[in-house]
Each structure stands twice: as structure tokens, then as C-alpha cells.
Design an enzyme around this catalytic site. Structure first.
Site, PDB file in Angstrom:
ATOM      1  N   TRP A 256       0.803  -1.231   0.000  1.00 21.21           N
ATOM      2  CA  TRP A 256       0.000   0.000   0.000  1.00 21.21           C
ATOM      3  C   TRP A 256       0.835   1.280   0.000  1.00 21.21           C
ATOM      4  CZ3 TRP A 256      -1.277  -3.619   4.062  1.00 21.21           C
ATOM      5  CH2 TRP A 256      -2.282  -4.521   3.714  1.00 21.21           C
ATOM      6  N   HIS A 257       2.027   1.223  -0.565  1.00 16.66           N
ATOM      7  CA  HIS A 257       2.909   2.391  -0.571  1.00 16.66           C
ATOM      8  C   HIS A 257       3.060   2.971  -1.977  1.00 16.66           C
ATOM      9  CE1 HIS A 257       5.005   0.825   3.352  1.00 16.66           C
ATOM     10  NE2 HIS A 257       3.735   1.170   3.529  1.00 16.66           N
ATOM     11  N   TYR A 258       2.025   2.896  -2.784  1.00 15.29           N
ATOM     12  CA  TYR A 258       2.102   3.415  -4.148  1.00 15.29           C
ATOM     13  C   TYR A 258       2.235   4.935  -4.129  1.00 15.29           C
ATOM     14  CZ  TYR A 258      -2.908   3.765  -3.110  1.00 15.29           C
ATOM     15  OH  TYR A 258      -4.114   4.024  -2.514  1.00 15.29           O
TER      16      TYR A 258
END
Length: 552
Positions: free
Chosen positions: A491-493
Site C-alpha cells: 500500500w505504498h504506491y
């Protein structure tokens, strides 16, 4: 010796882990949290006038938007527009034990988490609540690495950076208490050579460390929304359930040479009514809608590649070829096991930072499910079987593989289409291979022995949920195949409107007056092990910088 379990019950647990990452569960009802007093300036968008004027209009009350709004409100009239609701009246959002429910209880238009799937088929999520993704994530807090500051394209005042971090940390960051699984992971990392042990620190340091958490000792979540307590209430208004449809632009030759200026935004409330928010003289519109939302709004406002916008019938205000380009997502790979001992719920608290560009983390949870055999042969309601599951995962530095974001619809509520092109660059794949090999070393460490099951004749093995590591971990091709087969997200886009391509070193949109982006869409590299600390710092940092600019 290893063995994979294929029972339908454990497969159910695996699907949950695969789709959502490691998630906590509790059979206790999450504690209800009351709305804080400082939220008195937050109102439903339906209560706002059809037209009003502000010095700064911030689109997105998320990880960066909330501290930015709080800071600017010290001297100017600010409007903060959030498409979701408030977190404080949602027990699952506010509780460590409600993490799973928050990520799974989703709908198309108003759930705190909005799910999406990349074109590669990897499930993902974005925040849709005041506080943004900081209100739905796993709570790990760690500052950016030196490489981020060197390669971000911005000229940083490191004294102001440190002050901005500290401003955030005083309000919402806590030291976690390690229990069984996190303690074992700490010991295993040190045993396999992830040195030195840096103890508890919020700094990014090579070695093994305990990071901060935005969950307090009672399990209550704190997020960037809490930073609004520092706002000047007389200068700020926060509208929730306010869906911004586009930035209002006008032709206006200026000294900067730009012929286009932002003059405000148009947004809709839950009843479908339109509202216009307009900026005053010397004011600005600031997009803080995130790595998906901000590029999407640029497209819908007519800022993007001319030929592409024309295919959607969007009037072109500025031919900007790089909007939606340079999108990145840090791939996550790992393994999950069912230990033979009871296990607590723990989100990420310990991290191993290696010289090879891999970050090693772990979590533990308890997955409840009812046996289908019980429901077939016994008429009484089935009692859930609680199975502990522990996970070890690695995230790579960077990444350098480049993706692309494009519109799926002209309806801003519909997620854009994104392809991250995981492992398309060999450097990312090499880092994943190194990281997954280190997971293999961890599993062979003495610290992991208690998490193996004992078989007849004294044999011991791990009981894997889902894919185990390959047996031949020395084979580069086999390990690379494992990375590709098991890729998921952490979830670190980020990216989509990066510095030097879409925005300048002050985060102003190139070619447009009075329009900035302050969020992760401007990043071309992920800041350290987790971006939320740096995004909150960025909101405060840019707010202070903009105040100084206005004073001059």
C-alpha cells in the site's frame, strides 16, 4: 522439511492474507470513540453555501492534507474538502482490532477504504475518510531515509524537516510494546546478521529497529485527522462528503509566463448539489488527493496529454504530457505460517533494514472461521475455530519499475486504471530475491524454532499457509519466479505527478498559476520503510514554507 497445508479452512485464511495483507482480528467489540471537541469546524458538505471564498482550498483531507490545512489556518482562511466522512464515529476505523473489518467492509462510494485492483490483478486500497490512508493503515511510523531527500527533486531545509516531523510525533506517535512474535522477529533479524540493533527509533537506520506506532497503548488509532487540533478554528472549515469534480481554471497571462490559473474548485455534496469554492487574490488551490486522486483530478480538469484528453471529450486547458506517468508501487512478498502456540495480534513494529535494499517486517493475527463439517453434522450454531497466523514479509527500496495511470471514467468517484509493472526493472527483482532469501535465513534461525510443529520421530517443520519459499533458495531463477508469483502490495504506491515532470521544486503545477500538489503523487521514490510519517511531515513543512512565502 516443509509441508503446505491445502485444507479449505486454511485456504480461507490464506485468501484473506493474500488480498488484504496481514490483518488483526478480535472477538471483542471495538471500543466506540467519541468525536473530539476540535472537530466542531467539520460539517457535512450539504451545510455549505453554494459559493464561498477562501485563501487556500485544499482538496483531500488525508495524510498530507490535514497537517497542511492546520498549518495554513494559522494566518489564512482555509477550506479543506474531504470526499469521505469522519473516522471518529466508526469504531472499526478507530480500533487496532477493527483493521480487518475496515478493509473488507467496502462499497463504491462512501466506505472509509476504497478498494481497487491494478491491471496486474493485485488488490489494493486507498483511504476515503478524514485522515486518508493514515486512518486505515497498519500504523507503522518511521522517518524517510537519506536517499529520499537526496533524490526527491526538492531542496529541503532539513531543520524545518526535523521540526515538522517532531510536530507530528508529539501528537500521534507512540512506542509499541513488543510481545511474542515481534520479539522473536527482532531476535531472528539480529541472529541472521541484520545489524546493528538500533533499539526504538523513529529514524531510518540500517540494521534492526523498533519503529513508532500511531496506535496508542489502548489500541486506539491516531491519524493525520488528529492534527487538525492545531488548526485555528476561526480560520478553517472542513467539509466532509464533498466530492471535488474538477479544478476551475481561467486564462490569465502573468509574470510567470503561464496563461492558465486555478481560480477555485467545483464539488458536489451527498444530495448531488453543486458548490463552488473560489480563491481570493494571491490564494491557491492545493491538491492533496493522493497518488491516484490528484492525477485523476488533473485529467478531469483538462491538464494532461492533449490527444489523450480529447479521446474523453475533456476540454484541454494545458497540454501536460506527463500527468499519470511515473507511477510506482513497492511490491511485497513473504510467507505465512500457522504456529503451534497461541499468538497475539500484532501489526508491524520491528523492521530489518538491509544494505541490499530490502526491508523485512512481520505481523501476527488470529483468523476465525467455522468448520464446514461442524455445520453439516451439528445443527447448533458453529463455534468459530481460531487459527493463529504469523507472517514475514519484505518490501524493496524504491522501486524503479515504472507504471502508468489513466482514467476509467469521467466520474471522479470511479477509481482510475493503474498498472504498476511490478518487477519490470531487473533491479527490483534482484532486491526481491535478496529479501526473500533473507526470509529463508530467518526461518532457519534459532529464534524461529518455537514456531515449528513437532511431528513423529522428532521431526520439526513449518506449517505454511499459502506458498512456501522455494526449496532451492540458491537458484536465482527459482527465487525470481517466486517473487513474480506471490507479488502483492504493501500500500505504498506513489507518483503520477512527479517533481520535475508535472510539478516544480515548490510543488507548483508547471504551466498553471495558483495550483500545487502536496501529497505522494509528487514522489518518485518511497520514503523509507513507510511513507505516512513523511507525508504528514510534508503537509506541515509545505504549510510553513507557504506561510513564509506569503509573509515576503
Amino acid at each position: 522439511m516443509t509441508k503446505r497445508i491445502d485444507s479449505s479452512l486454511l485456504y480461507t485464511a490464506f485468501v484473506v492474507l493474500l488480498l488484504l495483507g496481514v490483518v488483526p482480528w478480535s472477538n471483542a467489540r471495538p471500543r466506540v470513540n467519541r468525536r473530539p471537541g476540535f472537530m466542531r469546524f467539520v460539517s457535512n458538505a450539504t451545510d455549505f453555501a453554494s459559493e464561498d471564498y477562501y485563501d487556500y482550498i485544499i482538496v483531500g483531507g488525508g495524510t498530507a492534507g490535514c497537517p497542511l490545512a492546520a498549518t495554513l489556518s494559522q494566518s489564512f482562511r482555509v477550506l479543506l474538502l474531504e470526499r469521505g466522512g469522519v473516522p471518529y464515529n466508526r469504531p472499526n476505523v478507530m480500533s487496532h482490532d477493527g483493521f480487518l473489518s475496515t478493509l473488507t467492509d467496502v462499497n463504491n462510494f462512501d466506505s472509509p477504504a476504497q478498494s481497487f485492483i491494478s491491471e496486474e490483478g493485485v488488490p489494493n486500497a486507498r483511504g476515503r475518510v478524514l485522515g486518508g490512508s493514515s486512518a486505515i493503515n497498519a500504523g507503522f511510523y518511521s522517518r524517510a531515509d537519506k536517499q529520499f531527500f537526496e533524490n526527491s527533486g526538492l531542496t529541503w531545509d532539513l531543520s524545518s524537516v526535523n521540526q515538522s516531523y517532531e510536530w507530528v510525533e508529539r501528537a500521534i506517535v507512540f512506542r509499541p510494546q513488543l510481545r511474542t512474535w515481534q520479539t522473536a522477529i527482532r531476535d531472528a533479524l539480529l541472529e541472521v546478521g541484520v545489524h546493528p540493533f538500533n533499539g526504538f527509533t523513529l529514524e531510518h537506520k540500517v540494521g534492526t529497529k523498533i519503529g513508532g506506532s500511531t496506535f496508542d497503548r489502548t489500541g486506539r488509532r491516531h491519524s493525520s485527522a488528529d492534527l487538525l487540533r492545531y488548526a485555528r478554528s476561526s480560520n478553517i472549515r472542513v467539509a466532509v462528503y464533498a466530492t471535488v469534480e474538477r479544478v476551475l481554471l481561467a486564462s490569465s497571462p502573468s509574470d510567470s509566463g503561464s496563461n492558465v490559473s486555478a481560480i477555485g474548485v467545483v464539488y458536489r455534496d451527498q444530495l448531488g448539489r453543486y458548490h463552488h469554492a473560489i480563491i481570493r487574490d494571491r490564494g491557491e488551490v492545493i491538491l492533496s488527493a493522493g497518488a491516484l486522486g490528484s492525477p485523476q483530478l488533473l485529467f478531469l480538469s483538462g491538464i494532461g496529454p492533449r490527444s489523450y484528453l480529447s479521446t474523453w471529450g475533456i476540454p484541454v486547458a494545458l497540454d501536460q504530457p506527463h500527468v499519470g506517468d511515473f507511477v510506482y508501487d513497492n511490491p511485497r512478498n513473504g510467507i505465512s505460517i500457522v504456529p503451534p502456540v497461541p499468538m497475539e495480534n500484532s501489526l508491524i513494529q520491528v523492521v530489518g533494514i538491509t544494505e541490499e535494499g530490502a526491508f523485512l517486517e512481520a505481523a501476527s493475527t488470529v483468523i476465525p472461521f467455522a468448520s464446514p463439517l461442524h455445520s453439516v453434522f451439528i445443527r447448533a450454531p458453529a463455534s468459530p475455530l481460531y487459527v493463529p497466523v504469523t507472517t514475514i514479509m519484505e518490501k524493496i527500496l524504491g522501486p524503479v519499475s515504472i507504471g502508468l495511470l489513466r482514467l476509467a471514467s469521467t466520474d471522479v468517484r470511479i477509481n482510475p486504471i493503474v498498472r504498476f509493472n511490478y518487477f519490470s526493472d531487473p533491479q527490483d527483482l534482484e532486491r526481491c530475491v535478496n529479501g526473500t532469501r533473507k526470509i529463508g535465513e530467518i526461518l532457519r534461525s534459532r529464534a524461529m524454532q518455537d514456531f515449528m510443529i513437532r511431528e513423529w520421530f522428532g521431526n520439526r517443520r513449518f506449517r505454511f499457509v499459502g506458498a512456501p519459499l522455494p526449496v532451492d533458495q540458491s537458484n536465482d531463477l527459482v527465487m525470481a519466479d517466486f517473487c513474480r508469483r506471490t507479488v502483492s502490495t504493501i500500500w505504498h504506491y506513489h507518483g503520477g505527478a512527479v517533481v520535475g515532470k508535472v510539478v516544480d521544486s515548490d510543488l507548483k503545477v508547471i504551466g498553471v498559476n495558483s495550483l500545487r500538489l502536496v501529497d505522494g503523487s509528487t514522489f518518485n521514490i518511497s520514503p523509507g520503510t513507510n511513507p505516512q510519517a513523511t507525508l504528514m511531515m510534508l503537509g506541515r513543512y509545505m504549510g510553513l514554507k507557504m506561510l513564509r512565502e506569503r509573509m515576503r
